[in-house]
Write an enzyme that holds these catalytic residues in place. Structure first.
Site, PDB file in Angstrom:
ATOM      1  N   GLY A   1     -36.259   2.155 -68.237  1.00 10.85           N
ATOM      2  CA  GLY A   1     -36.722   3.172 -69.190  1.00 10.85           C
ATOM      3  C   GLY A   1     -36.825   2.568 -70.574  1.00 10.85           C
ATOM      4  O   GLY A   1     -37.114   1.377 -70.723  1.00 10.85           O
ATOM      5  N   ARG A   2     -36.556   3.397 -71.578  1.00 12.59           N
ATOM      6  CA  ARG A   2     -36.689   2.943 -72.976  1.00 12.59           C
ATOM      7  C   ARG A   2     -35.833   1.714 -73.237  1.00 12.59           C
ATOM      8  O   ARG A   2     -36.313   0.717 -73.784  1.00 12.59           O
ATOM      9  CB  ARG A   2     -36.271   4.078 -73.930  1.00 12.59           C
ATOM     10  CG  ARG A   2     -37.216   5.270 -73.928  1.00 12.59           C
ATOM     11  CD  ARG A   2     -36.610   6.434 -74.684  1.00 12.59           C
ATOM     12  NE  ARG A   2     -35.495   6.986 -73.954  1.00 12.59           N
ATOM     13  CZ  ARG A   2     -35.496   8.177 -73.334  1.00 12.59           C
ATOM     14  NH1 ARG A   2     -36.556   8.958 -73.428  1.00 12.59           N
ATOM     15  NH2 ARG A   2     -34.439   8.596 -72.671  1.00 12.59           N
ATOM     16  N   ILE A   3     -34.549   1.770 -72.869  1.00 15.39           N
ATOM     17  CA  ILE A   3     -33.651   0.647 -73.189  1.00 15.39           C
ATOM     18  C   ILE A   3     -33.887  -0.513 -72.220  1.00 15.39           C
ATOM     19  O   ILE A   3     -33.866  -1.686 -72.625  1.00 15.39           O
ATOM     20  CB  ILE A   3     -32.176   1.098 -73.176  1.00 15.39           C
ATOM     21  CG1 ILE A   3     -31.969   2.267 -74.156  1.00 15.39           C
ATOM     22  CG2 ILE A   3     -31.259  -0.066 -73.564  1.00 15.39           C
ATOM     23  CD1 ILE A   3     -30.597   2.925 -74.083  1.00 15.39           C
TER      24      ILE A   3
ATOM     25  N   ARG B   1     -36.398   4.708 -60.322  1.00 12.88           N
ATOM     26  CA  ARG B   1     -36.763   5.680 -59.282  1.00 12.88           C
ATOM     27  C   ARG B   1     -38.185   5.421 -58.783  1.00 12.88           C
ATOM     28  O   ARG B   1     -38.504   5.652 -57.634  1.00 12.88           O
ATOM     29  CB  ARG B   1     -36.623   7.101 -59.814  1.00 12.88           C
ATOM     30  CG  ARG B   1     -35.172   7.522 -59.903  1.00 12.88           C
ATOM     31  CD  ARG B   1     -35.016   8.857 -60.523  1.00 12.88           C
ATOM     32  NE  ARG B   1     -35.499   8.884 -61.908  1.00 12.88           N
ATOM     33  CZ  ARG B   1     -35.179   9.810 -62.790  1.00 12.88           C
ATOM     34  NH1 ARG B   1     -34.405  10.814 -62.437  1.00 12.88           N
ATOM     35  NH2 ARG B   1     -35.643   9.754 -64.015  1.00 12.88           N
TER      36      ARG B   1
ATOM     37  N   ARG C   1     -23.359   3.672 -67.984  1.00 12.44           N
ATOM     38  CA  ARG C   1     -22.201   4.567 -67.938  1.00 12.44           C
ATOM     39  C   ARG C   1     -21.245   3.983 -66.909  1.00 12.44           C
ATOM     40  O   ARG C   1     -21.680   3.439 -65.878  1.00 12.44           O
ATOM     41  CB  ARG C   1     -22.608   5.974 -67.484  1.00 12.44           C
ATOM     42  CG  ARG C   1     -23.295   6.811 -68.549  1.00 12.44           C
ATOM     43  CD  ARG C   1     -22.303   7.320 -69.595  1.00 12.44           C
ATOM     44  NE  ARG C   1     -22.926   8.179 -70.580  1.00 12.44           N
ATOM     45  CZ  ARG C   1     -23.416   7.781 -71.756  1.00 12.44           C
ATOM     46  NH1 ARG C   1     -23.361   6.506 -72.095  1.00 12.44           N
ATOM     47  NH2 ARG C   1     -23.937   8.639 -72.599  1.00 12.44           N
TER      48      ARG C   1
ATOM     49  N   ASP D   1     -19.555  -2.755 -71.252  1.00 14.38           N
ATOM     50  CA  ASP D   1     -19.420  -1.906 -72.446  1.00 14.38           C
ATOM     51  C   ASP D   1     -18.831  -0.558 -72.072  1.00 14.38           C
ATOM     52  O   ASP D   1     -18.336   0.158 -72.933  1.00 14.38           O
ATOM     53  CB  ASP D   1     -20.802  -1.701 -73.088  1.00 14.38           C
ATOM     54  CG  ASP D   1     -20.748  -0.882 -74.374  1.00 14.38           C
ATOM     55  OD1 ASP D   1     -19.807  -1.095 -75.169  1.00 14.38           O
ATOM     56  OD2 ASP D   1     -21.637  -0.034 -74.591  1.00 14.38           O
TER      57      ASP D   1
ATOM     58  N   GLU E   1     -12.880   6.030 -69.507  1.00 17.91           N
ATOM     59  CA  GLU E   1     -12.693   5.615 -70.909  1.00 17.91           C
ATOM     60  C   GLU E   1     -11.762   6.579 -71.633  1.00 17.91           C
ATOM     61  O   GLU E   1     -11.822   7.779 -71.368  1.00 17.91           O
ATOM     62  CB  GLU E   1     -14.057   5.581 -71.607  1.00 17.91           C
ATOM     63  CG  GLU E   1     -14.966   4.538 -71.007  1.00 17.91           C
ATOM     64  CD  GLU E   1     -16.369   4.568 -71.607  1.00 17.91           C
ATOM     65  OE1 GLU E   1     -16.596   5.286 -72.603  1.00 17.91           O
ATOM     66  OE2 GLU E   1     -17.238   3.876 -71.078  1.00 17.91           O
TER      67      GLU E   1
ATOM     68  N   HIS F   1     -17.257   0.471 -75.482  1.00 16.42           N
ATOM     69  CA  HIS F   1     -18.399   1.397 -75.580  1.00 16.42           C
ATOM     70  C   HIS F   1     -19.022   1.387 -76.985  1.00 16.42           C
ATOM     71  O   HIS F   1     -19.013   2.397 -77.687  1.00 16.42           O
ATOM     72  CB  HIS F   1     -17.973   2.827 -75.184  1.00 16.42           C
ATOM     73  CG  HIS F   1     -19.132   3.668 -74.744  1.00 16.42           C
ATOM     74  ND1 HIS F   1     -19.016   4.693 -73.845  1.00 16.42           N
ATOM     75  CD2 HIS F   1     -20.447   3.633 -75.093  1.00 16.42           C
ATOM     76  CE1 HIS F   1     -20.191   5.267 -73.650  1.00 16.42           C
ATOM     77  NE2 HIS F   1     -21.081   4.630 -74.407  1.00 16.42           N
TER      78      HIS F   1
HETATM   79  P1  NAP Z   1     -34.547   6.474 -69.864  1.00 17.35           P
HETATM   80  O1  NAP Z   1     -35.656   6.045 -70.748  1.00 17.35           O
HETATM   81  O2  NAP Z   1     -34.522   7.862 -69.342  1.00 17.35           O
HETATM   82  O3  NAP Z   1     -34.473   5.434 -68.643  1.00 17.35           O
HETATM   83  C1  NAP Z   1     -33.628   5.613 -67.556  1.00 17.35           C
HETATM   84  C2  NAP Z   1     -34.082   4.688 -66.424  1.00 17.35           C
HETATM   85  O4  NAP Z   1     -33.154   4.832 -65.346  1.00 17.35           O
HETATM   86  C3  NAP Z   1     -35.466   5.037 -65.868  1.00 17.35           C
HETATM   87  O5  NAP Z   1     -36.188   3.866 -65.604  1.00 17.35           O
HETATM   88  C4  NAP Z   1     -35.138   5.766 -64.577  1.00 17.35           C
HETATM   89  O6  NAP Z   1     -36.112   5.610 -63.559  1.00 17.35           O
HETATM   90  C5  NAP Z   1     -33.884   5.049 -64.146  1.00 17.35           C
HETATM   91  N1  NAP Z   1     -33.125   5.872 -63.219  1.00 17.35           N
HETATM   92  C6  NAP Z   1     -32.700   7.140 -63.365  1.00 17.35           C
HETATM   93  N2  NAP Z   1     -32.062   7.567 -62.274  1.00 17.35           N
HETATM   94  C7  NAP Z   1     -32.111   6.544 -61.392  1.00 17.35           C
HETATM   95  C8  NAP Z   1     -31.648   6.363 -60.066  1.00 17.35           C
HETATM   96  N3  NAP Z   1     -30.993   7.338 -59.421  1.00 17.35           N
HETATM   97  N4  NAP Z   1     -31.891   5.177 -59.459  1.00 17.35           N
HETATM   98  C9  NAP Z   1     -32.546   4.183 -60.107  1.00 17.35           C
HETATM   99  N5  NAP Z   1     -33.005   4.291 -61.368  1.00 17.35           N
HETATM  100  C10 NAP Z   1     -32.784   5.456 -62.002  1.00 17.35           C
HETATM  101  O7  NAP Z   1     -33.147   6.304 -70.592  1.00 17.35           O
HETATM  102  P2  NAP Z   1     -32.740   5.242 -71.740  1.00 17.35           P
HETATM  103  O8  NAP Z   1     -33.044   5.814 -73.073  1.00 17.35           O
HETATM  104  O9  NAP Z   1     -33.266   3.897 -71.376  1.00 17.35           O
HETATM  105  O10 NAP Z   1     -31.132   5.291 -71.571  1.00 17.35           O
HETATM  106  C11 NAP Z   1     -30.552   4.970 -70.332  1.00 17.35           C
HETATM  107  C12 NAP Z   1     -29.067   5.285 -70.328  1.00 17.35           C
HETATM  108  O11 NAP Z   1     -28.361   4.322 -71.064  1.00 17.35           O
HETATM  109  C13 NAP Z   1     -28.655   6.608 -70.975  1.00 17.35           C
HETATM  110  O12 NAP Z   1     -28.853   7.707 -70.122  1.00 17.35           O
HETATM  111  C14 NAP Z   1     -27.182   6.374 -71.268  1.00 17.35           C
HETATM  112  O13 NAP Z   1     -26.377   6.791 -70.190  1.00 17.35           O
HETATM  113  C15 NAP Z   1     -27.090   4.851 -71.404  1.00 17.35           C
HETATM  114  N6  NAP Z   1     -26.758   4.470 -72.785  1.00 17.35           N
HETATM  115  C16 NAP Z   1     -25.597   3.797 -73.030  1.00 17.35           C
HETATM  116  C17 NAP Z   1     -25.279   3.453 -74.334  1.00 17.35           C
HETATM  117  C18 NAP Z   1     -24.023   2.703 -74.644  1.00 17.35           C
HETATM  118  O14 NAP Z   1     -23.452   2.937 -75.697  1.00 17.35           O
HETATM  119  N7  NAP Z   1     -23.598   1.797 -73.801  1.00 17.35           N
HETATM  120  C19 NAP Z   1     -26.112   3.813 -75.393  1.00 17.35           C
HETATM  121  C20 NAP Z   1     -27.291   4.480 -75.095  1.00 17.35           C
HETATM  122  C21 NAP Z   1     -27.619   4.807 -73.778  1.00 17.35           C
HETATM  123  P3  NAP Z   1     -37.618   6.195 -63.684  1.00 17.35           P
HETATM  124  O15 NAP Z   1     -38.217   5.471 -64.868  1.00 17.35           O
HETATM  125  O16 NAP Z   1     -38.285   5.798 -62.430  1.00 17.35           O
HETATM  126  O17 NAP Z   1     -37.460   7.654 -63.917  1.00 17.35           O
END
Ligand code: NAP
Length: 327
Positions: free
Chosen positions: A164-166, A186, A243, A267, A272, A290
């Site tokens: 996704g975005r990150i 997915r 997570r 991280d 936690e 984190h």
């Molecule tokens: P995003 O743009 O929604 O991307 C999520 C990605 O995960 C998408 O490619 C999605 O697939 C994939 N995904 C979702 N469910 C899945 C599954 N069951 N099996 C396989 N792939 C799956 O979200 P983002 O902005 O990149 O952020 C992602 C996550 O990073 C957040 O939800 C958060 O939990 C975590 N995060 C952590 C920190 C930290 O401090 N460590 C900071 C920010 C975010 P599709 O593209 O096919 O839908």
């Protein structure tokens, strides 16, 4: 009318907002100025909370906050939940929607920081930077000579779980290290030049570094299990910036202890801020508390966006960044 009652009268026109967990001053400060803010009242004073609950119109939360259906059920006037964070796995979105409340989060503004940290953890784990730092500080360099050789990162195979975005920001940075990129998600992304694998296990088998960056929650719980770790192999390095729930932590500890994988950069953790002693005892794991989005400028941007969502809602304007389920 006294100054005090005038202030109270003015405050009474402001919407009542419940902060469901401890929030950063960057978010809490403006919330306190702009709204009638009840800071964790449901935990600190149940009787006062019961009296105020029918008038609470908004919930302010962080990415780690919990808003279960039971609490939503006690907030009949709830209109909006503004999460300062992109992950919202602790928020029961269907329960909020059933109430007619919208949920917002803060995507994109933290992509750079989380991706930077992912690359930092990859390098730290591969080159053993924390251990090397300890080696110099402890005088071991002079006493024992050079450190054992480490792993090369440039040119290695980077597997990304979640594109996704990150995930894309991580891929972009890994490309600058000359790494080949593959991913699972997915669905395959036709617009990306990277190889898609239908499962984390298949991806792990073709990766030197496996970087996890999916949302948390039921859909991804323990997606990285013993089988995936076995596929990653004894030279493989696991990096989790998603997570803690996405990785089966007991299986990870076992895999690290028994040399099933080569190392890890973490991280996030399952419980936690508690990190199991067995994990903390392992020398080939790099751990940070984190801090994915924890820079001053990014946390400010996240707070600004969370506040902008609340402001838009109460001004009757379209929300800036509702979660996908509320669009
Ligand atoms: P995003 O743009 O929604 O991307 C999520 C990605 O995960 C998408 O490619 C999605 O697939 C994939 N995904 C979702 N469910 C899945 C599954 N069951 N099996 C396989 N792939 C799956 O979200 P983002 O902005 O990149 O952020 C992602 C996550 O990073 C957040 O939800 C958060 O939990 C975590 N995060 C952590 C920190 C930290 O401090 N460590 C900071 C920010 C975010 P599709 O593209 O096919 O839908």
């Amino acid at each position: 009318m006294s100054q005090d009652s005038r202030t109270r009268a003015a405050d009474d026109t402001k919407p009542l907002v419940l902060a469901v967990s401890k929030l950063m001053p960057l978010y809490l400060g403006p919330l306190t100025e702009r709204y009638q803010l009840l800071d964790r009242l449901h935990e600190t004073d149940p009787a006062a909370f019961a009296a105020a609950a029918p008038r609470i119109r908004a919930v302010a939360a962080s990415g780690e906050s919990k808003l279960p259906a039971e609490l939503v059920g006690r907030l009949p006037a709830l209109e909006i939940v503004a999460v300062m964070g992109v992950g919202y796995d602790g928020i029961d979105v269907p329960a909020c929607k059933a109430r007619g409340a919208m949920v917002t989060h803060t995507p994109d503004v933290l992509n750079d920081d989380v991706a930077d940290l992912a690359l930092g953890l990859m390098l730290s784990a591969a080159r053993q930077l924390p251990a090397a730092d300890r080696y110099v500080r402890a005088g071991e360099w002079a006493a024992k000579g050079p450190m054992p050789l480490a792993r090369k990162m440039s040119g290695a195979r980077c597997g990304i779980v979640g594109m996704g975005r990150i995930g894309k920001a991580i891929a972009h940075r890994a490309q600058a290290f000359g790494m080949s990129i593959a991913y699972t998600a997915r669905s395959a992304k036709a617009d990306l030049p990277f190889r898609f694998f239908p499962s984390a296990e298949a991806l792990a088998a073709e990766s030197d570094f496996l970087v996890i960056i999916t949302p948390g929650g039921a859909g991804t719980k323990h997606m990285i299990d013993a089988k995936v770790l076995r596929a990653l192999g004894k030279k493989g390095i696991l990096v989790n910036v998603a997570r803690g729930s996405v990785v089966d932590e007991a299986a990870l500890i076992e895999a690290l202890e028994q040399g099933v994988i080569g190392g890890a950069g973490l991280d996030v953790f399952e419980n936690e801020p508690n990190v199991p002693e067995r994990l903390r005892a392992l020398p080939h794991v790099v751990m940070v508390p984190h801090i994915g989005s924890a820079t001053t400028s990014t946390r400010q941007a996240m707070a600004d966006l969370a506040l902008a969502n609340l402001e838009a809602h109460f001004a009757g304007r379209p929300l800036k960044t509702p979660v996908p389920e509320c669009r």
